[in-house]
Scaffold this motif. Structure first.
Motif, PDB file in Angstrom:
ATOM      1  N   GLU A  39       0.856  -1.194   0.000  1.00 20.52           N
ATOM      2  CA  GLU A  39       0.000   0.000   0.000  1.00 20.52           C
ATOM      3  C   GLU A  39       0.887   1.237   0.000  1.00 20.52           C
ATOM      4  OE1 GLU A  39      -3.804   1.812  -0.027  1.00 20.52           O
ATOM      5  OE2 GLU A  39      -3.339  -0.331  -0.009  1.00 20.52           O
ATOM      6  N   GLU A  40       0.721   2.088  -1.020  1.00 22.28           N
ATOM      7  CA  GLU A  40       1.479   3.332  -1.070  1.00 22.28           C
ATOM      8  C   GLU A  40       0.785   4.376  -0.196  1.00 22.28           C
ATOM      9  OE1 GLU A  40       2.134   4.644  -5.041  1.00 22.28           O
ATOM     10  OE2 GLU A  40       3.641   3.105  -5.451  1.00 22.28           O
ATOM     11  N   ILE A  41       1.504   4.861   0.813  1.00 26.61           N
ATOM     12  CA  ILE A  41       0.904   5.735   1.811  1.00 26.61           C
ATOM     13  C   ILE A  41       1.780   6.961   2.012  1.00 26.61           C
ATOM     14  CG2 ILE A  41       0.047   5.873   4.183  1.00 26.61           C
ATOM     15  CD1 ILE A  41      -0.054   2.818   4.190  1.00 26.61           C
ATOM     16  N   PRO A  42       1.205   8.153   2.001  1.00 28.89           N
ATOM     17  CA  PRO A  42       1.982   9.371   2.336  1.00 28.89           C
ATOM     18  C   PRO A  42       2.394   9.342   3.802  1.00 28.89           C
ATOM     19  CG  PRO A  42      -0.079   9.904   1.207  1.00 28.89           C
ATOM     20  CD  PRO A  42      -0.164   8.472   1.599  1.00 28.89           C
ATOM     21  N   ASP A  43       3.293  10.248   4.168  1.00 31.01           N
ATOM     22  CA  ASP A  43       3.731  10.300   5.558  1.00 31.01           C
ATOM     23  C   ASP A  43       2.655  10.943   6.435  1.00 31.01           C
ATOM     24  OD1 ASP A  43       4.003  12.786   4.433  1.00 31.01           O
ATOM     25  OD2 ASP A  43       5.798  13.319   5.558  1.00 31.01           O
ATOM     26  N   GLU A  44       2.724  10.621   7.717  1.00 33.63           N
ATOM     27  CA  GLU A  44       1.798  11.149   8.736  1.00 33.63           C
ATOM     28  C   GLU A  44       0.341  10.909   8.328  1.00 33.63           C
ATOM     29  OE1 GLU A  44       3.029  11.969  11.537  1.00 33.63           O
ATOM     30  OE2 GLU A  44       5.090  11.872  10.757  1.00 33.63           O
ATOM     31  N   THR A  45       0.056   9.690   7.889  1.00 34.43           N
ATOM     32  CA  THR A  45      -1.288   9.325   7.458  1.00 34.43           C
ATOM     33  C   THR A  45      -1.766   8.124   8.260  1.00 34.43           C
ATOM     34  OG1 THR A  45      -0.886  10.125   5.213  1.00 34.43           O
ATOM     35  CG2 THR A  45      -2.710   8.596   5.508  1.00 34.43           C
ATOM     36  N   MET A  46      -2.968   8.227   8.794  1.00 31.79           N
ATOM     37  CA  MET A  46      -3.530   7.121   9.567  1.00 31.79           C
ATOM     38  C   MET A  46      -4.136   6.077   8.633  1.00 31.79           C
ATOM     39  SD  MET A  46      -6.453   7.099  12.575  1.00 31.79           S
ATOM     40  CE  MET A  46      -5.331   7.774  13.801  1.00 31.79           C
ATOM     41  N   VAL A  47      -3.928   4.813   8.981  1.00 32.66           N
ATOM     42  CA  VAL A  47      -4.471   3.692   8.211  1.00 32.66           C
ATOM     43  C   VAL A  47      -5.199   2.769   9.176  1.00 32.66           C
ATOM     44  CG1 VAL A  47      -3.944   1.740   6.706  1.00 32.66           C
ATOM     45  CG2 VAL A  47      -2.585   3.835   6.545  1.00 32.66           C
ATOM     46  N   ILE A  48      -6.409   2.378   8.810  1.00 32.65           N
ATOM     47  CA  ILE A  48      -7.191   1.440   9.606  1.00 32.65           C
ATOM     48  C   ILE A  48      -7.544   0.241   8.737  1.00 32.65           C
ATOM     49  CG2 ILE A  48      -9.381   1.048  10.814  1.00 32.65           C
ATOM     50  CD1 ILE A  48      -9.369   3.898  11.706  1.00 32.65           C
ATOM     51  N   GLY A  49      -7.241  -0.943   9.244  1.00 34.26           N
ATOM     52  CA  GLY A  49      -7.581  -2.175   8.540  1.00 34.26           C
ATOM     53  C   GLY A  49      -8.556  -3.003   9.357  1.00 34.26           C
TER      54      GLY A  49
END
Length: 222
Positions: A39-49
């Motif tokens: 998963e390509e994710i920017p910095d300081e980004t919350m991810v919930i799975g």
């Protein structure tokens, strides 16, 4: 004028919502199998799975809800291959993390099936839903907690979406910068390799000319 601004904001919010891709998938895993996703994710980004599992029942010929003893191990690595989350969960679970480095994050899941005779030789279906950025926010809960009106809530949603778009743009600039640096490094290596080849060819030519001259002089042809 204010009504036009409200209509414009609402239209933008609906457009962003329509463009947002769905991250919900399901897959099958064996007894000792491990599934990983990038998963390509920017910095300081919350991810919930969020995930839920279904166990295959040979007698029924279908997937049934998993037993409570069946769990899933979730491991997440950042772009530098550092583990930022490694934890055992139940048959249904929810995991959360915040990215601190932009780039490709690896999300891996595998079951503790080796501990269960019921699962032996069977297969497991895992439903996985990953939400990134502003999609992790529970806006009805936020509205109730902060006592926001419908308009204030929509403005809050729009601001969160704009913030996420800025993070995505920063990430794309970061990727372009890395690509540019890689291209410049590759071009520089190619240039030095070409120079080295030219020098080798010149040295080889000089050596061959001296060798041929010595050969002709030894044969008294010159």
């Amino acid at each position: 004028m204010e009504m036009k601004a409200v209509v414009f904001c609402t239209g933008l919010m609906l457009l962003f919502a329509w463009l947002s891709p769905s991250q919900a998938i399901y897959f099958h895993i064996g007894e000792t199998e491990k599934k990983c996703f990038i998963e390509e994710i920017p910095d300081e980004t919350m991810v919930i799975g969020r995930y839920r599992t279904q166990l295959w029942d040979k007698q029924a010929g279908s997937f049934l809800p998993s037993t409570p003893g069946l769990g899933m191990h979730v491991e997440i690595r950042d772009p530098d291959a550092k583990i930022i989350l490694s934890r055992q969960y139940g048959s249904d679970g929810r995991f959360t993390f915040t990215s601190h480095t932009p780039g490709e994050h690896q999300i891996c899941l595998h079951s503790n099936s080796s501990k269960m005779a019921l699962f032996a030789g069977g297969k497991l279906r895992v439903h996985l839903d990953i939400q990134v950025g502003e999609h992790t926010n529970n806006y009805p809960e936020i509205a109730a907690k902060d006592k926001l009106t419908e308009l204030q809530l929509r403005v809050r949603q729009l601001l969160d979406q704009v913030e996420q778009i800025q993070k995505e743009q920063n990430y794309q600039r970061y990727r372009e910068e890395r690509f540019r640096m890689t291209s410049e490094s590759t071009n520089q290596r190619v240039l030095w390799w070409s120079i080295a080849q030219t020098i080798i060819l010149i040295i080889t030519g000089i050596w061959q000319m001296r060798h041929l001259k010595s050969f002709f002089e030894a044969k008294k042809l010159v």
